[in-house]
Design an enzyme around this catalytic site. Structure first.
Site, PDB file in Angstrom:
ATOM      1  N   ARG A 147       3.140  -3.784  13.396  1.00  0.00           N
ATOM      2  CA  ARG A 147       3.747  -3.892  12.203  1.00  0.00           C
ATOM      3  C   ARG A 147       5.305  -4.839  12.821  1.00  0.00           C
ATOM      4  NH1 ARG A 147       7.308   0.482   8.755  1.00  0.00           N
ATOM      5  NH2 ARG A 147       8.940  -0.417  10.142  1.00  0.00           N
ATOM      6  N   ARG A 283      -2.451   5.634   3.083  1.00  0.00           N
ATOM      7  CA  ARG A 283      -1.491   6.265   3.927  1.00  0.00           C
ATOM      8  C   ARG A 283      -0.807   7.419   3.918  1.00  0.00           C
ATOM      9  NH1 ARG A 283       2.589   4.232   5.506  1.00  0.00           N
ATOM     10  NH2 ARG A 283       2.153   4.092   7.499  1.00  0.00           N
ATOM     11  N   GLU A 339      -0.609   4.784  12.275  1.00  0.00           N
ATOM     12  CA  GLU A 339       0.751   4.442  12.963  1.00  0.00           C
ATOM     13  C   GLU A 339       1.078   5.144  13.931  1.00  0.00           C
ATOM     14  OE1 GLU A 339       3.691   5.339   9.904  1.00  0.00           O
ATOM     15  OE2 GLU A 339       4.837   3.572  10.637  1.00  0.00           O
TER      16      GLU A 339
HETATM   17 MG   LIG Z   1       6.230   2.729   5.388  1.00  0.00          MG
END
Ligand SMILES: [Mg+2]
Length: 402
Positions: A147, A283, A339
């Protein structure tokens, strides 16, 4: 087997975490994460006052029934406090079930669908030149997805850009600090960042970007369109998602994939987004959305509509949530990305865990249950400290989305 005792442990090894520990009358224990960044004590109190008294004496094997009891039994449904509390109980019960079975939780979810969980890290820096160095750092560590966030010229601070590179924590003050935002400067700056990064690292590296709910649908559509030449894996949280149909406008204008959901609590927050195929990645996290039981329900709905998982995994989730997420990630058919922000050494010491990073992938390990524990003596050395997330204002002083 019966639930004999439960306790809520609040600790701050660098940042605050709320953990529920469930003990059974046969000595098997389980733990669950209940951390809600900036509102930790609300969940701790909800658990202590309203959930723990109802758990004593229950059969820990009845995970679904306990979930329904806590969800329907409260009468007041949904919301981050309720759903984080339910999540903690759910994770702890899956942990116990795995330990009783002698199997890691992913085996109870159907076994592994892949060899490892592809994760992405956060490369961030004030300038484009500096961010190239940061992206390279992750590439050298073996990451396959990064990211990318930079400062915006003219703004003193920008979301996602930290001083301490590997351990970004935005909740840094007892009273919320204030940041300034300017959409026009951001929209003018961002495509140039990705032009440089894509040019330097070639087409193979997965690139992601977090907009952090700061645009309107038509602004997000414009950003997505301007980023198309750089083939992002996703544009995250382009607009606030209370208005699910707002994503139709973004979809009509850009082929940049869209990811959203870190603040969602239930399947009802993304039901329209999924069934209208308005997003590509959901997410939602295991801790804020009712635990493994409900997260799997969301991902199963998503699978029917070719939407993949992309679970939030910032440091505001404890290693307990990370472990639980990895078991789900490994088992579901429609996994996308996970993530992964590294926790500090202090946090890792409080939460000894079996998951490991290798060659761009995380593996949950083979320990029975979740494969993570809490060292209560170590936790007690780090008492709770009030921490608030920042707020954000436009240059004219108007309160904006942070
Ligand atoms: Mg975020």
């Amino acid at each position: 087997m019966k639930i004999a005792d439960c306790r809520v442990i609040v600790t701050c090894p660098g940042r605050n975490f709320v953990t529920l520990k469930i003990e059974t009358d046969e000595g098997v224990t389980g733990i669950g994460d209940a951390t809600l960044n900036g509102r930790e004590l609300a969940v701790a109190t909800y658990l202590t006052e309203h959930v723990v008294p109802a758990l004593t004496g229950r059969d820990p094997a009845r995970i679904e029934d306990t979930w329904q009891y806590l969800y329907k039994g409260a009468y007041w449904r949904r919301g981050p406090v309720t759903m984080s509390a339910i999540a903690a109980v759910d994770m702890a019960l899956w942990d116990i079930k795995g330990k009783v079975a002698g199997l890691p939780v992913y085996q109870l979810l159907g076994g592994r669908s892949r060899d490892g969980v592809t994760v992405y890290g956060h490369a961030n820096a004030e300038t484009v030149d500096e961010v190239l160095t940061e992206v390279d750092r992750y590439v050298q560590l073996g990451y396959r997805a990064v990211r990318v966030q930079t400062g915006v010229p003219g703004l003193a601070t920008t979301y996602g850009v930290s001083k301490d590179r590997l351990f970004y924590e935005p909740a840094d003050a007892a009273v919320a600090s204030e940041a300034t935002w300017d959409t026009a400067s951001y929209l003018a700056h961002t495509p140039g960042v990705f032009a440089r990064v894509r040019d330097a690292f070639g087409p193979g590296l997965k690139l992601l970007h977090d907009v952090h709910h700061r645009l309107t649908p038509i602004e997000a559509a414009r950003l997505g369109k301007s980023l198309e030449p750089y083939a992002l894996t996703w544009m995250e949280d382009p607009v606030p998602a209370e208005l699910q149909q707002g994503f139709r406008l973004i979809r009509q204008h850009t082929t940049t994939p869209v990811a959203v959901g870190e603040v969602f609590n239930t399947v009802w927050d993304c039901q329209q987004l999924i069934t209208e195929q308005l997003i590509d990645y959901v997410r939602t996290t295991v801790v804020h959305a009712g635990g493994i039981t409900h997260l799997r329900r969301i991902f199963d709905l998503a699978a029917l509509y070719q939407v993949r998982s992309g679970s939030h995994g910032a440091t505001d989730l404890s290693p307990v949530s990370m472990a639980a997420a990895l078991h789900v990630d490994l088992a579901i058919p429609n996994f996308g990305l996970q993530e992964y922000m590294r926790h500090t050494e202090e946090t890792d010491a409080v939460f000894p865990h079996g998951y490991r990073f290798e060659n761009g992938y995380l593996h949950p390990g083979e320990q029975p249950g979740l494969g993570v524990d809490i060292d209560e003596e170590a936790a007690a050395r780090y008492p709770y400290r009030p921490k608030a997330l920042p707020v954000n204002r436009l240059v004219d002083g108007t309160l904006h989305d942070w």
